[in-house]
Design a protein around this motif. Sequence first.
Motif: not given
Length: 529
Positions: A51-69, A106-112
């Motif tokens: 029930g929560i709209w979120t992005y995972s930390l994994e996608d955040i860092w993957k997307g950052l690196r791919v975009s930069y590369r 440490e992230l306490l709950v998934p990014f809201r």
Amino acid sequence: MIAKTRLDIMDGRTALGIEFGSTRIKSVLIGSDLVPIAAGSFEWENALENGIWTYSLEDIWKGLRVSYRKMATEVFEEYGETLSTIGSIGFSAMMHGYMAFDKDDELLVPFRTWRNAITAEAEEKLTEAFQYNIPQRWSIAHLYQAILNQEEHVSEIHFLTTLAGYIHWQMTGQKVLGVGDASGMFPIDTETKNYDQQMVEIFSQLTEGTAFTQELSQVLPKVLLAGEAAGTLTQEGAYLLDPTGTLQPGIPLCPPEGDAGTGMVATNSVRQRTGNVSAGTSAFAMIVLEEKLKEVHPEIDLVTTPMGDLVAMVHTNNCSSEINAWVHLFKEFSEALGLDIRTEKLYTTLFEKALEGDPDCGGLLSYGYHSGENITGMNEGRPLFVRTPESKFDLANFMRLHLSSAFGAMRIGMEILKKETIRIDKLVGHGGIFKTPEVGQRILASAMEAPVTVMETAGEGGAWGIALLAAYQSEETLTLAEFLEQKVFAGSEGVTLDPKEEDLQGYSEFIERYEKGLKIEAEAIHALK
């Protein structure tokens, strides 16, 4: 020109802006002339989990690196240079939302994300207590709702920030935030350019006896204005951005900003009585005010420019998602026929067709609500297309309808601002919806009942805006407004369209139908669980 750009790259006379949008992470590198020289991007989508709209930390860092590369690869392919240093860097992202960390980082709950409409009780109580509109997506609303819900993690919160603030922190070790982004976490006092201390005290009183015993001012990031020092890229940060180890540490960073602030910069709309409309997955109109509003309006957010000046923000959670969904359907249809039509060609063709439609959209009605919509009082979304047997149902009206509907909730919000008698000298549109010349611009002009300007840089968006803020770090003599007017937009007037009388009349008829039909949307939310 290529030789000059190569020298800029070699000597570090560049600035990099990376923005985390709702559907794309984009990196833009600009040269000493402040014009983009390379770009890279990563497509992503939020996910609805529990029930929560979120992005995972994994996608955040993957997307950052791919975009930069991709950006760095384009630099090498176009100019034959390996990107090892950059003059300055800036990060921006979707505003608001909730990223809470404990004492061990440490992230306490998934990014809201901003997209969640789950803080109605907090919104109501905070707005009443502060006598200041606190929208559901604001960070403080998420925090207070978690407190009201007695969520276990509340007592462990050590740091609360936004997505841009999180990335910047990991890059520099600095827990700071640009004032524009901070103004979407907690109200800003435009005199002190910091969190409103009276409201901080009120919040402390509201949370007495709860699990949240922390000092709010110690939990929130430090507020910085555009141009202020915000730390440098650490060795760890350099590796997070570029795992190849090519990028060197020590690069200065500008304060991280929200997408509203970067939109203002990218459209030269930071002076009083200027405004811009950013249109993407969500949409918002930003008007820089001369004075405070006379009343508290739950439909109007009050945020700031990157320099801390007060801005009225009409924010809608939904804009282009439904248009994109229909274009995708048309693409599927064309592929089923064995036709290979580029997506860009499909958008252009369908958008241009919209101008052949009737100004009132032929009696058709739609709501592109993929999520809740605060301005119209919807806590969830149900995309709808509705017509009567008498409606004029053809492709032109169908496309004009969805473009008109994309600005429907915003029009309702602007009606409220008009009653406050605010003045606007200039309104600039930016975002992908304006890439096809005239179409989105003309419909927006009729929705806003005002002339709309679109510049050649309309498609560059926030990534370019945060790159400009990064470049502004080295400016010592000019204000941000002067920097933009004299060094970035000098001689760039763009194309301005005044609304046509028939379009104004047609949109008025459409919006009347839109407001009456909200009962249908409300019933769909109730019936289609």
